[in-house]
Structures are given as C-alpha cells and as structure tokens.
Motif scaffolding. Structure first.
Motif, mmCIF file in Angstrom:
data_model
loop_
_atom_site.group_PDB
_atom_site.id
_atom_site.type_symbol
_atom_site.label_atom_id
_atom_site.label_comp_id
_atom_site.label_asym_id
_atom_site.label_seq_id
_atom_site.Cartn_x
_atom_site.Cartn_y
_atom_site.Cartn_z
ATOM 1 N N PHE A 769 0.913 -1.196 -0.130
ATOM 2 C CA PHE A 769 0.151 0.034 -0.080
ATOM 3 C C PHE A 769 0.880 1.251 -0.009
ATOM 4 O O PHE A 769 0.504 2.133 -0.502
ATOM 5 N N ASP A 770 1.949 1.215 0.779
ATOM 6 C CA ASP A 770 2.734 2.525 0.687
ATOM 7 C C ASP A 770 3.197 2.818 -0.472
ATOM 8 O O ASP A 770 3.165 4.065 -0.952
ATOM 9 N N GLN A 771 3.761 1.851 -1.402
ATOM 10 C CA GLN A 771 4.510 2.154 -2.494
ATOM 11 C C GLN A 771 3.464 2.537 -3.558
ATOM 12 O O GLN A 771 3.471 3.447 -4.310
ATOM 13 N N LEU A 772 2.029 2.063 -3.447
ATOM 14 C CA LEU A 772 1.032 2.422 -4.105
ATOM 15 C C LEU A 772 0.615 4.010 -3.935
ATOM 16 O O LEU A 772 0.366 4.745 -4.932
ATOM 17 N N GLU A 773 0.701 4.253 -2.668
ATOM 18 C CA GLU A 773 0.376 5.502 -2.552
ATOM 19 C C GLU A 773 1.411 6.513 -3.059
ATOM 20 O O GLU A 773 1.190 7.729 -3.649
ATOM 21 N N GLN A 774 2.334 6.133 -2.810
ATOM 22 C CA GLN A 774 3.691 6.980 -3.242
ATOM 23 C C GLN A 774 3.876 7.097 -4.956
ATOM 24 O O GLN A 774 4.037 8.054 -5.427
ATOM 25 N N THR A 775 3.255 5.901 -5.437
ATOM 26 C CA THR A 775 3.211 6.256 -6.934
ATOM 27 C C THR A 775 2.292 6.988 -7.529
ATOM 28 O O THR A 775 2.387 7.780 -8.429
ATOM 29 N N VAL A 776 0.972 6.943 -6.785
ATOM 30 C CA VAL A 776 0.142 7.894 -7.111
ATOM 31 C C VAL A 776 0.247 9.455 -6.799
ATOM 32 O O VAL A 776 0.120 10.324 -7.528
ATOM 33 N N ARG A 777 1.068 9.519 -5.695
ATOM 34 C CA ARG A 777 1.509 10.820 -5.339
ATOM 35 C C ARG A 777 2.406 11.287 -6.570
ATOM 36 O O ARG A 777 2.599 12.712 -6.634
ATOM 37 N N THR A 778 3.317 10.683 -6.862
ATOM 38 C CA THR A 778 4.348 11.314 -7.587
ATOM 39 C C THR A 778 3.828 10.906 -9.154
ATOM 40 O O THR A 778 4.596 11.500 -10.034
ATOM 41 N N GLY A 779 2.760 10.637 -9.482
ATOM 42 C CA GLY A 779 2.091 10.536 -10.845
ATOM 43 C C GLY A 779 1.726 11.877 -11.378
ATOM 44 O O GLY A 779 1.648 12.709 -10.488
ATOM 45 N N PRO A 780 1.106 11.998 -12.712
ATOM 46 C CA PRO A 780 0.854 13.056 -13.599
ATOM 47 C C PRO A 780 -0.486 13.462 -12.602
ATOM 48 O O PRO A 780 -1.252 12.611 -12.160
ATOM 49 N N GLN A 781 -0.888 14.655 -12.994
ATOM 50 C CA GLN A 781 -2.397 15.199 -12.194
ATOM 51 C C GLN A 781 -3.214 15.576 -13.476
ATOM 52 O O GLN A 781 -2.749 15.853 -14.525
#
Length: 818
Positions: A769-781
């Motif tokens: 979950f932590d890496q999924l959250e980090q991936t979403v946070r660093t993804g495009p908007q």
C-alpha cells in the motif's frame, strides 16, 4: 438495528496486510460481547482489539448462543438487556450446556442494585461489573477471569491424564479411608476379583483379603507415621477364574499437614509370570549344561573382570586342542598362547579387542602337541550397565579339514571368479566347442535361476543353457560370429532377446571377447550381457507420453484461447466516451483467464433546475485462479449489469448483489471482492448566468482495495470504506455502508485489485500500500490515461517484468478541468 453478529475488521485499505499478519499474530483470547445497543460497545471493541483480543459483538441472546456453539469464545461479556433473551436467561442456558458451561460469563451493566447482582451470580456469572468502568480495571478483571478459566481447564486435563494413567496400569491400585472403606479401585483390581468397580467402592477393603493379611493391614494402620509411610507383603490368591496368583502388595499411608492419616493407597503386582520365568530359566540352564557337556564343539565363557579367566569350557576342548578344562581354568592367558604366530587375530586380556565386536571370526591355532588347527568362533560380548565388555561367551568349531579344501580350490578359481563377480552384468564363458564353462553370480541368478554362487557341470543346467542359446540369435549367425572371434577378427556387438529365469523375455546387448589357453591358442569366449529392456521400454513410453502431453497441451491451449476471447468480450471498452468525466480501464489476468473485471454505466437523472447524470464504475476480483475464477467473474458481472440500471445507492447495490450471488458462492466456496463508485455530475445556472458543475462521489466496498484520490494539489488520500466480500454468509447480516466525497476539477480517483499491492518481486518483497500511495502521489495530475500509464510502468519496473501471481486490474476516473 436488526439483531446480528458484527465482526470488527481492520481498516479497509489495510486488508491485505492484516491477512498476512493473521498467520503470525495469534489473538490472546476470544471475547464475545452481548449488548442490546451494539453502537455503545464500539469503542470497547476497538480498545480490546488493540490489546490483542479477538472480539465478536452481538445484540441477540439467541444469536449469541449460536455464535458460542459455532465458534467457542474464551469469555462472554454480557449485558442484562438484550434482544430475544435477557442476560439472566442466556447465562442459565450457557451453564446448562455441557459444551459451554465452563466459559466464564461476566455481567457488564448499568444496573447497580444488589438484587440484580445477586441474581447474576445465582445464574452462574463469575463477576458483575458496573458500566461505565475504567478500562484498566476492566482489562485486569477480564485477564484475571481468563487466567482462572485456563487454570481450571489445565487442572481438569491433569486430572483426566492422571485417571487415564492409573486406569491403564497393569498393577492393581486401590485407595481406602482409615476405616478401610474403599474410595477407588482401578480396572486391574476389578478384573482380578471379578466384581464391577461400581460395586467395590464403599465396601471394606479387608473383605478381599484373608485374616493374616488383614492383621498386617491393621497393624500397619496402627503404627504408620510420616517416617514409616509404607509396608510390603506377598500374598497367594485366586483370581476370578480360580487361578492361583502370586502377588506382591505395597501399602502407603497419606498424611495431612498435621501428621494425621487421610487415606491409604495400595498397589499390587502380579508376580506369577516372573516366578514362572525364573523357574524356567533354572531348568533351561540345567539342560544347557547337559548339552554342553556332550557337544562336539567347544563352548566357553571368559571373564575380563578380576579374577579374570575362563569361567566355563566344555570337555570337547580336550579332544580338539589337547588341553583339559582344568588347564584353561588355571591359566587366564592359555588361549593367547595357542594362537599361531602367523595368525592375524590379536586378543587382549582387557576385553578391548576389536575382534570381540565381530559375531564370528576364524582363528589359526596350535594344539598342545604343536599341530595346526583352524577354529571358527561365534561369540557375543557381555556388557555391564556402563556398556563395558566384562565377559565373552561363544562356541568354537574345528574347521581344519574344510579350511584345507577351501584353500586348495580357491587357489585355482579365486582370481577368475572374483573378476567375474565384480562385473555388474551377467557374464558367462564357453570353450571352442560352444560348451559352457562357467558364469558369474548375476548370470546364475538372473538367467539360470540359481540362488547360490555355483559353477556346476553343464549337464546339471543343460535345459536352461539350451533355452538361452535358442532365444539369443539364429544358430548360423551365432556360429559365424564365434568363428570370426576365434580367427581374431573384429565382430560387432549385437542385440538379442533372452528369456530370463523369471519367465520374462528381455532385450540384451551382447559383447564378446576370446581368451587363450596356456599354449596361446584360442580356448573359448567370454560374453558380457547388458540389459537394455527398461531403456527401450522407457524410450517408447517417453515418446508416447510426449505425444499425449503435446496433444493435450494443444487442446488446452486452444480451449483457453477461446475462453480468453469470450471473457474479454464480456468486458466493455477500456475507455468510454463520457462527456463529463475521463475514465480509463486496464486488466491483465495472471493466466489466460482470470477473475478480475470492471464495468461502468451512465444514468440520466431528472432535475428541474439543471441537468444531472449518474456515472457508475465497478471493479471486481473473484477469488481463485483460472477457470473457477473466470466463471465467478462472469456470474458477478452479469448480476451487476442486471442491477446497476436500477440506480440504487452503492451500499444497497452491494447488498442486493451479495444476495443474488450467495446461492452460487455457497456451493463453490468462493467469493467476489467488489468496489463500486457512482459520481453524480450536476450542472446549474447561477444568478450571473454562469454554468456551475458539481461532482459528488459515493463509494461502497465489499472486501476490495479501497479507492485512493489524487488531489489537484498533488496529495494522495485513501477513501476509508470497507466491508465483507460478496458471497460471504456473514455479509447478509452485517450489510454494507458507503461514504460520500466531493470531487473537484483536476482530481483523479484510482481503483485497483489486490493483484497490485500483492505483486512480489524477485527478492520476495511486495509492492504494498505504501508504494502504491507513493506512486499515485508522484504521478501526473488531471489526466486519467497518463496516470494509468504511470502506474503500469511503476508496477512493471518493480516486478522485473515477471509473470504476476494474481490478476491485475486498474481503473482511473478523472474530473476534467473546466
């Protein structure tokens, strides 16, 4: 709120991590809380969960009974006012049930009058606590009662084990009071006196013994004190079958803390068999001595402890060695002096010779008059309790004549036969006329059917040898090959079938070589046979198996390809043409077919003040792999499509869908996780004539990974909503709830199956979950397609392009900028 059993689950977006922890973190105990107002107990449930307890909650007395019988708790925390059955009646039923009556029941109520408390203890409660009670005190009391319950169960188990041990003993065991009244007898005593144990308890123990024994028991009772606790006596008695038994009895007095006798315990041992064995042993020893005195072989026993020397030597030693038994008794080292100077056997008088550890040895010795004699000695060492050799006993036989014959024969054949027997294949040899001269052990056993290593005459086995010649090759071909070898020319190997001694015909390679006589002329041929039957058969089986597997594989691949095409046809396009929202979907099964699916739907909503459209999105994950998961996926998707058009709220839709699937999942023992979201887009005209847009998100979850929102400012936030998977019986009672969320332009909502967070790389680490959250946070908007590609690239890099263990599905919903 309807009566139901509520299971408090971990926070929804930590479901996968909690499932992993279950195998490691075992709950301290299971507590069932029965409360007419479950909502008031929610805080208590959470705090007990944090202390490591597994907590179940119900508001119904009847359902509490069902819960206890299905999944027995360690303690019940009971409120007086509950549905169906009040707390007192429920406690009475629990204490009346033999399977549940040892569960401690603690009343926990706002009722504080003395009469209510007394009634609680009367019906069987172990404690009565007033609400509200400080949590620390409540925790101490619960732990105290749990510990007492465990100690009671341990004591009961110890008593049961003690009784089982006593009942299983072959010895007779009885207990009686100082007035001689029997309080306990075991099965052995009951059987030997021929009376049921129920009738023996309460009688006088003296009635089962004669007057002399009674006097012994009475005298011991009068004289027993803590320093004189037991006495023993023997007694000849008749058992229930009127057989005379010799018994030995031990009486032990048991005292209290003041030195007074509380009870007597008697243990009786049946010594009949032991005495019979002792008598038989004495008779056997006498018969053995008679046999030893007349035996032709030498029987002996040599003692290594002081005074060391021969304890016994049979009279036959005089005939074989020329010494009398008395001479052996007089000289402890006489046997060492008799060994031939060239003997390879070395004894020591200490008993540490390695030859004593062998069961049989052959010794070269000299008689009293100097003649050479060979003895074959069989013996075994006698050891003390520490394992040291203290003596040796055995038999020595004169094998001088046999030894001479064996040596003469061995000088002629030993080398040849040794060489032949070391070859791991059947070997035989012929003379120039084709007559068989000999063979090795393997040929004798496998081809001729002989059990011994023999080189008998050809006539003795003529039938077997003729059969061998007739089954090898054509006579003319065999003769031609043999002639070529006789002439010194090379001859190729050949393959032939041979019928073996077990009646089975096998395939052999035959290789041949000629040998010469003393003058150098060819004297015959040596044949070596190599069994290739298994290899030929395995090659054929391997070819057939390979062809079968290839056909099955081709058929399975074709069927799976069709199944994959059918399953993909059930899913809608990955990107619908929605005017007000961006939606992009992606799924990849772990195998050709899988259990993940997605679906979406639009519904126009009448609105007098403006226009309103409902957009629905679902992501499902059927449990299992392959075809079973694919079938459940198809059923779940079809059921969803038949319901979604009704415009139900998310929580009602999940409840309705769960009810539709339960009959199917109950039989296949599977379930389907599903996260469902609808977004209502409403447009209206404000006072300035401007068009306004509103996006309202509602989400309900049935055991799936909870959605995560990517805000326009770059933050990532989980939508905390959970529930049981569809098709789980408990879901019918618990139901589902939903949360609402207001979306703004530029925000993204990401739905994933558990195949994303459970993806494992080559090092065994999970994506999590932590890496999924980090991936979403660093993804495009603000762009759903760009976010999906970013997620896929991150997942692929983490998994090193390895085959996924589980199906993987991602859905991204984007609110466009105005």
């Amino acid at each position: 709120m309807s009566a139901s059993i509520i299971e408090f689950l971990p926070t929804a977006h930590r479901v996968a991590e909690a499932n992993q922890a279950v195998a490691v973190n075992v709950p301290r105990a299971t507590i069932l809380i029965v409360d007419g107002d479950p909502a008031s107990a929610g805080s208590l449930v959470n705090r007990l969960n944090q202390q490591g307890y597994a907590v179940r909650l119900t508001s119904s007395g009847l359902q509490a009974l069902v819960s206890m019988r299905v999944n027995r708790p360690d303690l019940v925390l009971l409120e007086i006012s509950i549905a169906d059955l009040n707390g007192y009646a429920l406690c009475e039923q629990v204490k009346a049930d033999t399977e549940l009556n040892d569960i401690p029941v603690v009343f926990f109520s706002t009722v504080t009058d003395t009469a209510s408390k007394i009634r609680a203890f009367v019906v069987g409660a172990v404690d009565y606590l007033n609400r509200p009670l400080p949590f620390d005190e409540l925790l101490v009391r619960l732990e105290h009662h749990l510990r007492l319950a465990q100690e009671r169960r341990t004591l009961q188990q110890c008593e049961a084990r003690y009784r089982s041990i006593v009942e299983s003993q072959a010895e007779m065991i009885v207990r009686y009071q100082p007035d001689y009244t029997l309080t306990f007898v075991n099965r052995s005593f009951s059987q030997i006196v021929g009376c049921p144990r129920e009738e023996l308890v309460g009688q006088s123990v003296l009635s089962f013994f004669p007057e002399k024994v009674q006097q012994v028991m009475q005298q011991f009772a009068a004289e027993a004190h803590p320093e004189h606790m037991l006495t023993c006596f023997e007694y000849r008695m008749y058992d229930a079958q009127q057989r005379l038994r010799l018994t030995e009895w031990t009486i032990r007095a048991l005292f209290n803390g003041h030195g007074g006798i509380t009870e007597f315990q008697v243990i009786g041992y049946d010594m009949t068999w032991q005495r019979q064995m002792e008598e038989g042993l004495r008779n056997s020893e006498e018969r053995f001595r008679q046999l030893a005195e007349h035996a032709r072989d030498i029987l002996f026993r040599y003692r290594f402890t002081e005074p060391r020397g021969f304890e016994y030597v049979s009279p036959s030693v005089h005939h074989i060695m020329g010494f009398t038994p008395e001479e052996y008794y007089a000289d402890p080292e006489i046997d060492l002096k008799q060994l031939h100077p060239d003997s390879d056997v070395v004894f020591t008088v200490s008993g540490q010779s390695p030859y004593l550890l062998k069961e049989q040895i052959t010794m070269r010795c000299l008689t009293k008059d100097g003649h050479e004699v060979w003895l074959e000695q069989s013996h075994y060492p006698v050891r003390d309790t520490q394992g040291m050799i203290i003596a040796v006993e055995g038999i020595a036989r004169d094998i001088t004549e046999r030894k001479r014959a064996e040596d003469a024969m061995r000088s002629n054949l030993q080398l040849l036969q040794t060489l032949l027997d070391t070859i791991p294949n059947p070997v035989f040899y012929k003379d120039v006329q084709g007559h068989y001269l000999g063979w090795n052990n393997l040929f004798a056993q496998q081809i001729l059917g002989l059990n011994d290593d023999l080189t008998a005459a050809e006539e003795q086995h003529s039938a077997s040898l003729e059969s061998l010649d007739s089954t090898m090759t054509e006579p003319d071909a065999t003769h031609n090959l043999e002639v070529q070898l006789m002439q010194g020319s090379d001859a190729p190997l050949y393959v032939s079938k041979v019928q073996c001694a077990d009646g089975v015909t096998r395939d052999f390679y035959f290789s041949r070589a000629s040998f010469a006589d003393a003058e150098g002329d060819v004297a015959g041929m040596v044949y070596v046979m190599v069994d290739i039957t298994d290899r030929i058969e395995k090659e054929m089986q391997l070819r057939d198996a390979y062809n079968d597997v290839q056909r099955l594989n081709d058929r399975l691949h074709a069927e799976l390809t069709i199944a994959e095409q059918i399953q993909q046809s059930l899913l809608p396009e990955s990107t619908p043409d929605w005017p007000d929202l961006d939606l992009v979907c992606y799924t990849r099964p772990a195998r050709e077919v899988g259990g993940d699916w997605y679906a979406y739907y639009t519904l126009k909503i009448p609105d007098t003040e403006g226009s309103s459209t409902m957009y629905s999105v679902a992501l499902g994950d059927a449990s299992g792999k392959g075809m079973p998961a694919a079938l459940l996926m198809a059923v779940s998707l079809a059921s969803f499509r038949s319901i979604v058009g009704q415009g139900l709220p998310p929580s009602d839709l999940l409840a309705y869908l769960n009810d539709a699937l339960i009959d199917y999942t109950r039989t296949i023992r599977q379930n389907c996780a599903l996260v469902y979201a609808d977004i209502q887009h409403t447009t209206s005209i404000d006072a300035h004539g401007q068009t306004t847009h509103q996006y309202c998100l509602r989400v309900a979850n049935a055991g799936c990974i909870v959605p995560i929102v990517k805000h326009a400012d770059g933050r990532a936030e989980w939508i905390d909503v959970g529930g049981l998977p569809l098709g789980v019986e408990l879901g019918l009672d618990v139901g589902y709830h939903e949360v609402s969320w207001s979306l703004s332009p530029g925000e993204l909502v990401i739905l994933t199956s558990d195949g994303v967070v459970e993806l494992t790389n080559a090092d065994g680490h999970m994506f999590g979950f932590d890496q999924l959250e980090q991936t979403v946070r660093t993804g495009p908007q603000g762009n759903a397609e760009a976010m999906l590609q970013h997620l896929r690239a991150s997942i692929a890099a983490f998994g090193d392009e390895r085959e996924p263990h589980d199906d993987l599905t991602i859905v991204v919903i984007g609110v466009p900028y105005l």
